[in-house]
Design a protein around this motif. Structure first.
Motif, PDB file in Angstrom:
ATOM      1  N   ARG A 281       0.748  -1.390   0.164  1.00 50.43           N
ATOM      2  CA  ARG A 281       0.021   0.035   0.007  1.00 50.43           C
ATOM      3  C   ARG A 281       0.753   1.253  -0.021  1.00 50.43           C
ATOM      4  NH1 ARG A 281      -5.737  -0.446   2.862  1.00 50.43           N
ATOM      5  NH2 ARG A 281      -6.705  -1.985   1.509  1.00 50.43           N
ATOM      6  N   VAL A 282       1.797   1.261  -0.800  1.00 49.18           N
ATOM      7  CA  VAL A 282       2.850   2.461  -1.120  1.00 49.18           C
ATOM      8  C   VAL A 282       2.612   3.148  -2.333  1.00 49.18           C
ATOM      9  CG1 VAL A 282       5.110   3.165  -1.023  1.00 49.18           C
ATOM     10  CG2 VAL A 282       4.540   1.382   0.537  1.00 49.18           C
ATOM     11  N   LEU A 283       2.622   2.412  -3.586  1.00 53.37           N
ATOM     12  CA  LEU A 283       2.680   3.258  -4.671  1.00 53.37           C
ATOM     13  C   LEU A 283       1.254   4.110  -5.059  1.00 53.37           C
ATOM     14  CD1 LEU A 283       4.481   0.208  -6.842  1.00 53.37           C
ATOM     15  CD2 LEU A 283       5.567   2.067  -5.418  1.00 53.37           C
ATOM     16  N   TYR A 284       0.116   3.413  -4.890  1.00 53.97           N
ATOM     17  CA  TYR A 284      -0.836   4.117  -5.146  1.00 53.97           C
ATOM     18  C   TYR A 284      -1.374   5.611  -4.508  1.00 53.97           C
ATOM     19  CZ  TYR A 284      -3.571   2.958  -0.953  1.00 53.97           C
ATOM     20  OH  TYR A 284      -4.149   2.689   0.365  1.00 53.97           O
ATOM     21  N   VAL A 291       6.707   7.183  -8.452  1.00 56.06           N
ATOM     22  CA  VAL A 291       6.652   5.456  -8.289  1.00 56.06           C
ATOM     23  C   VAL A 291       7.779   5.104  -9.300  1.00 56.06           C
ATOM     24  CG1 VAL A 291       5.525   3.699  -9.051  1.00 56.06           C
ATOM     25  CG2 VAL A 291       4.461   5.341  -8.025  1.00 56.06           C
ATOM     26  N   SER A 292       8.035   5.687 -10.615  1.00 49.90           N
ATOM     27  CA  SER A 292       9.263   5.263 -11.348  1.00 49.90           C
ATOM     28  C   SER A 292      10.498   5.533 -10.570  1.00 49.90           C
ATOM     29  CB  SER A 292       9.134   5.958 -12.723  1.00 49.90           C
ATOM     30  OG  SER A 292       7.771   5.784 -13.303  1.00 49.90           O
ATOM     31  N   ARG A 293      10.682   6.539 -10.055  1.00 49.85           N
ATOM     32  CA  ARG A 293      12.213   6.791  -9.240  1.00 49.85           C
ATOM     33  C   ARG A 293      12.254   5.789  -8.159  1.00 49.85           C
ATOM     34  NH1 ARG A 293      10.625  12.319  -9.776  1.00 49.85           N
ATOM     35  NH2 ARG A 293      10.060  12.202  -7.670  1.00 49.85           N
ATOM     36  N   LEU A 294      11.257   5.407  -7.298  1.00 53.23           N
ATOM     37  CA  LEU A 294      11.447   4.523  -6.299  1.00 53.23           C
ATOM     38  C   LEU A 294      11.576   3.164  -6.904  1.00 53.23           C
ATOM     39  CD1 LEU A 294      11.191   3.472  -3.600  1.00 53.23           C
ATOM     40  CD2 LEU A 294       8.563   3.424  -3.647  1.00 53.23           C
ATOM     41  N   LEU A 295      10.833   2.584  -7.766  1.00 53.77           N
ATOM     42  CA  LEU A 295      11.096   1.473  -8.482  1.00 53.77           C
ATOM     43  C   LEU A 295      12.555   1.214  -8.991  1.00 53.77           C
ATOM     44  CD1 LEU A 295       7.736   0.444 -10.146  1.00 53.77           C
ATOM     45  CD2 LEU A 295       8.603  -0.220  -7.732  1.00 53.77           C
ATOM     46  N   ALA A 296      12.926   2.287  -9.556  1.00 54.76           N
ATOM     47  CA  ALA A 296      14.221   2.195 -10.167  1.00 54.76           C
ATOM     48  C   ALA A 296      15.558   2.174  -9.034  1.00 54.76           C
ATOM     49  CB  ALA A 296      14.880   3.543 -10.985  1.00 54.76           C
ATOM     50  N   PRO A 343      -3.163  -3.838 -12.702  1.00 53.78           N
ATOM     51  CA  PRO A 343      -2.047  -4.817 -12.536  1.00 53.78           C
ATOM     52  C   PRO A 343      -1.143  -4.447 -13.848  1.00 53.78           C
ATOM     53  CG  PRO A 343      -3.655  -6.151 -11.754  1.00 53.78           C
ATOM     54  CD  PRO A 343      -4.423  -4.766 -12.248  1.00 53.78           C
ATOM     55  N   ALA A 344      -1.646  -4.449 -15.010  1.00 54.97           N
ATOM     56  CA  ALA A 344      -0.893  -4.258 -16.220  1.00 54.97           C
ATOM     57  C   ALA A 344      -0.114  -3.058 -16.060  1.00 54.97           C
ATOM     58  CB  ALA A 344      -1.705  -4.051 -17.604  1.00 54.97           C
ATOM     59  N   GLN A 345      -0.554  -1.659 -15.553  1.00 54.19           N
ATOM     60  CA  GLN A 345       0.109  -0.740 -15.400  1.00 54.19           C
ATOM     61  C   GLN A 345       1.294  -0.748 -14.412  1.00 54.19           C
ATOM     62  OE1 GLN A 345      -3.205   1.899 -14.313  1.00 54.19           O
ATOM     63  NE2 GLN A 345      -3.119   2.832 -16.279  1.00 54.19           N
ATOM     64  N   HIS A 346       1.137  -1.514 -13.504  1.00 58.60           N
ATOM     65  CA  HIS A 346       2.218  -2.002 -12.495  1.00 58.60           C
ATOM     66  C   HIS A 346       3.149  -2.689 -13.100  1.00 58.60           C
ATOM     67  CE1 HIS A 346      -0.593  -0.877  -9.253  1.00 58.60           C
ATOM     68  NE2 HIS A 346       0.501  -0.580  -8.457  1.00 58.60           N
ATOM     69  N   ILE A 347       2.763  -3.798 -13.855  1.00 58.79           N
ATOM     70  CA  ILE A 347       3.853  -4.491 -14.508  1.00 58.79           C
ATOM     71  C   ILE A 347       4.648  -3.766 -15.645  1.00 58.79           C
ATOM     72  CG2 ILE A 347       4.189  -6.277 -16.613  1.00 58.79           C
ATOM     73  CD1 ILE A 347       1.777  -7.892 -15.100  1.00 58.79           C
ATOM     74  N   GLN A 348       4.037  -2.616 -16.400  1.00 61.09           N
ATOM     75  CA  GLN A 348       4.879  -1.812 -17.381  1.00 61.09           C
ATOM     76  C   GLN A 348       5.814  -1.012 -16.354  1.00 61.09           C
ATOM     77  OE1 GLN A 348       1.470   0.596 -18.918  1.00 61.09           O
ATOM     78  NE2 GLN A 348       1.502  -0.605 -20.869  1.00 61.09           N
ATOM     79  N   LEU A 349       5.475  -0.473 -15.231  1.00 60.28           N
ATOM     80  CA  LEU A 349       6.108   0.372 -14.347  1.00 60.28           C
ATOM     81  C   LEU A 349       7.534  -0.469 -13.993  1.00 60.28           C
ATOM     82  CD1 LEU A 349       3.778   2.257 -12.353  1.00 60.28           C
ATOM     83  CD2 LEU A 349       5.331   3.475 -14.019  1.00 60.28           C
ATOM     84  N   LEU A 350       7.118  -1.670 -13.509  1.00 60.77           N
ATOM     85  CA  LEU A 350       8.198  -2.425 -13.141  1.00 60.77           C
ATOM     86  C   LEU A 350       9.183  -2.818 -14.398  1.00 60.77           C
ATOM     87  CD1 LEU A 350       6.133  -4.871 -10.728  1.00 60.77           C
ATOM     88  CD2 LEU A 350       7.907  -3.662 -10.153  1.00 60.77           C
ATOM     89  N   ASN A 351       8.656  -3.251 -15.357  1.00 65.22           N
ATOM     90  CA  ASN A 351       9.651  -3.550 -16.655  1.00 65.22           C
ATOM     91  C   ASN A 351      10.554  -2.190 -16.921  1.00 65.22           C
ATOM     92  OD1 ASN A 351       8.756  -5.908 -16.923  1.00 65.22           O
ATOM     93  ND2 ASN A 351       7.021  -5.307 -18.392  1.00 65.22           N
ATOM     94  N   ALA A 352       9.879  -1.096 -16.841  1.00 67.43           N
ATOM     95  CA  ALA A 352      10.661   0.110 -17.181  1.00 67.43           C
ATOM     96  C   ALA A 352      11.668   0.495 -16.325  1.00 67.43           C
ATOM     97  CB  ALA A 352       9.600   1.345 -17.129  1.00 67.43           C
TER      98      ALA A 352
END
Length: 379
Positions: A281-284, A291-296, A343-352
């Protein structure tokens, strides 16, 4: 950011389907057609069903306030102990008997109570379920803040005034410092109360077998890690959150072996220990850039082959859902940042961010949380 495959490819068949659908909807929107359909034997059942569902949408705010009043006055807890009467409740809370009876009748109408022939009320099935969900009463009481922000939806959508939820969750606006013990205590207690079922759903959906350690980023007072510790007692666990939250977490998780580090994932180095990171319950709460910076940063901190687990309420994407798109869509709007993603948008962000093998793990209660996991490529 859109979902993959969101738009339907053009073609003569789809064009014909769209025209037929448009014709049908125009008919349904006609008062003359509604009068005819309500009396015709083959269509009146559909008309009544649509009318009942539409009425529930119109009156839904009253049902929500009925639930809030029952929780705030302790009506459901009182009924759990035995049959209650409006007279007793009225005297206990200094409210007119007639008005308390209106509340009890309303609660019975929506399934929270059951009216008995003698004029008393016992606990209903939905009322019992409300008491049986950990953290639900705290969330219902918290909704008084959300309701005030929703009082004028147009003003909310146009960002015409400061919202109460943005003050309740100060960290989402990039306030990385310590917001003060009172503010931290309020939102930490609410997060902790709502985490029990989320933790169960997450750990039932995805396995941590084979992991050497788990760092929970933005993990609040450690409720999720407490559940992890009970399922995986040999796993090294690390909690990372704001200083005031970490102070409140001391001993709160009942497991002193959980290491704790204070800091902000917006500005400070991520203390990743082991080969797994969870974001519960963090990214939303945050916009796409954050979110992109955090995942990177998580990807950089993890060792090769490390895994990431994202668990939070998600949008239905191509199939909009009430919890993810209606409730959390407006909730995050009132927070003034963030949004539910599919879920598809999360997967896109993770892949990026450089992750691979991203996948969605269905949960039993998707209205509470959905889970997506991915891995950092091996060296």
């Amino acid at each position: 950011m859109t979902d993959i495959g969101q738009s339907r490819p053009p073609g003569p068949i789809n064009h014909l389907v769209d025209r037929v659908q448009k014709w049908g909807l125009n008919k349904i929107a006609s008062p003359d057609f509604q009068r005819w359909a309500a009396s015709f034997s083959l269509t009146r059942g559909f008309v009544r069903r649509d009318a009942a569902q539409l009425y529930d949408l119109v009156a839904g705010f009253v049902y929500s306030q009925t639930l809030l009043a029952c929780i705030e006055l302790g009506v459901l807890r009182a009924a759990q102990r035995g049959p209650i009467s409006p007279d007793e409740l009225a005297a206990r809370h200094d409210i007119a008997t007639a008005r308390m009876e209106t509340l009890c009748q309303a609660a019975a109408a929506v399934g929270l109570l059951v009216r008995q022939r003698c004029g008393t009320y016992r606990l209903g099935r939905l009322g019992a379920a409300a008491l049986g969900v950990p953290g639900l009463e705290a969330m219902i009481l918290h909704h008084k803040t959300f309701y005030r922000d929703l009082a004028d939806p147009m003003a909310l959508m146009r960002s015409e005034s400061e919202t109460e939820l943005s003050r309740f969750w100060p960290y989402v606006l990039g306030q990385s410092g310590d917001p003060g013990p009172d503010v931290v205590s309020a939102y930490s207690e609410l997060m902790a109360a709502s985490q029990y079922l989320v933790a169960e759903e997450t750990l039932d959906a995805v396995s941590l077998d084979g992991a050497t350690g788990l760092t929970d980023i933005g993990g609040g007072t450690g409720v999720f890690l407490g559940h992890v510790a009970r399922r995986y007692p040999s796993l090294d666990l690390h909690l990372f959150d704001l200083p005031g939250v970490i102070d409140a977490a001391q001993g709160a998780d009942g497991n002193p072996t959980i290491a704790k580090t204070a800091g902000s994932f917006l500005t400070d180095a991520l203390p990743v220990h082991g080969d797994a990171v969870s974001l519960i319950r963090v990214l939303y709460d945050h916009d796409d850039d954050t979110v992109s910076r955090l995942l990177a940063r998580v990807s950089s901190a993890l060792p090769p082959g490390g895994r990431i687990i994202v668990s939070e309420p998600m949008s239905g994407g191509d199939a909009p859902c009430r919890a993810g798109d209606a409730y959390f869509g407006f909730y995050t709007m009132a927070m003034t940042t963030g949004r539910p993603r599919s879920p598809a948008q999360h997967i896109q962000l993770l892949n990026a961010a450089g992750f691979t093998a991203a996948r969605h793990h269905p949960t039993r209660r998707p209205f509470l949380t959905s889970v997506v996991s991915a891995r950092k490529p091996p060296a």
